[in-house]
Design a protein around this motif. Structure first.
Motif, PDB file in Angstrom:
ATOM      1  N   ASP A   1       0.861  -1.176   0.000  1.00  0.00           N
ATOM      2  CA  ASP A   1       0.000   0.000   0.000  1.00  0.00           C
ATOM      3  C   ASP A   1       0.900   1.229   0.000  1.00  0.00           C
ATOM      4  O   ASP A   1       2.015   1.200   0.534  1.00  0.00           O
ATOM      5  N   TYR A   2       0.429   2.317  -0.595  1.00  0.00           N
ATOM      6  CA  TYR A   2       1.257   3.513  -0.706  1.00  0.00           C
ATOM      7  C   TYR A   2       0.406   4.760  -0.485  1.00  0.00           C
ATOM      8  O   TYR A   2      -0.792   4.772  -0.753  1.00  0.00           O
ATOM      9  N   GLY A   3       1.031   5.777   0.063  1.00  0.00           N
ATOM     10  CA  GLY A   3       0.360   7.040   0.344  1.00  0.00           C
ATOM     11  C   GLY A   3       1.322   7.975   1.050  1.00  0.00           C
ATOM     12  O   GLY A   3       2.536   7.728   1.113  1.00  0.00           O
TER      13      GLY A   3
ATOM     14  N   ALA B   1       4.566   8.141  -1.154  1.00  0.00           N
ATOM     15  CA  ALA B   1       4.180   7.689  -2.493  1.00  0.00           C
ATOM     16  C   ALA B   1       4.563   8.669  -3.593  1.00  0.00           C
ATOM     17  O   ALA B   1       5.021   9.783  -3.353  1.00  0.00           O
TER      18      ALA B   1
ATOM     19  N   SER C   1      -2.179   7.707  -3.766  1.00  0.00           N
ATOM     20  CA  SER C   1      -2.401   6.724  -2.700  1.00  0.00           C
ATOM     21  C   SER C   1      -3.089   5.526  -3.319  1.00  0.00           C
ATOM     22  O   SER C   1      -3.870   5.671  -4.260  1.00  0.00           O
TER      23      SER C   1
END
Length: 147
Positions: A46-48, A53, A82
């Motif tokens: 997961d990215y944010g 990110a 995200s």
């Protein structure tokens, strides 16, 4: 997106650690011609904002015959992405983008996959050593609707 024969030029793994990973805004453009390189970012986590990110500037890849000048220090039009593990961001290499700092140290593993038009193959071969590319790039592809 390339619209002609292409090859897989590079696959590179990335994992920015805590306090690292920041890139200035940039384009991965070619000196040869516009729209001859495409990049895919395959997110393995997961990215944010928490793990730094990717930032993009929407529309910055839509030039006329030449790329418009861009102030890479101006982040006023930046969108911070995200998403979830398994997402793939596919973009023209001329899109202004950059990774952000990973402040938390949470995992942000990704694969960077680069595709190039066949017209760039000879220059690609000349720079393999400079970019430490050890993969076989001899296989070439034709878009199904272009043949």
């Amino acid at each position: 997106m390339i619209g002609e024969g292409f090859f897989l030029a590079q696959v590179e793994g990335r994992e920015p650690l805590a306090g690292g990973g920041h890139q200035g805004l940039h384009r991965d453009l070619s000196d040869q011609r516009l729209r001859d390189r495409v990049t895919a970012l395959v997110y393995l986590d997961d990215y944010g904002p928490a793990n730094g990110a990717t930032r993009i500037v929407p529309g910055s890849h839509r030039p006329g015959e030449r790329l418009a000048p861009f102030d890479f220090s101006d982040e006023s039009r930046v969108v911070r992405l995200s998403g979830k593990a398994g997402d793939i961001l596919l973009f023209d290499a001329d899109l202004v983008h950059g990774a952000s700092l990973n402040p938390s140290g949470a995992r942000r593993r990704s694969l960077l996959v680069s595709y190039c038009a066949l017209g760039l193959y000879e220059s690609h071969l000349q720079t393999l050593g400079l970019r430490a590319i050890r993969m076989d790039t001899r296989e070439h592809f034709e878009p199904a609707d272009f043949v």
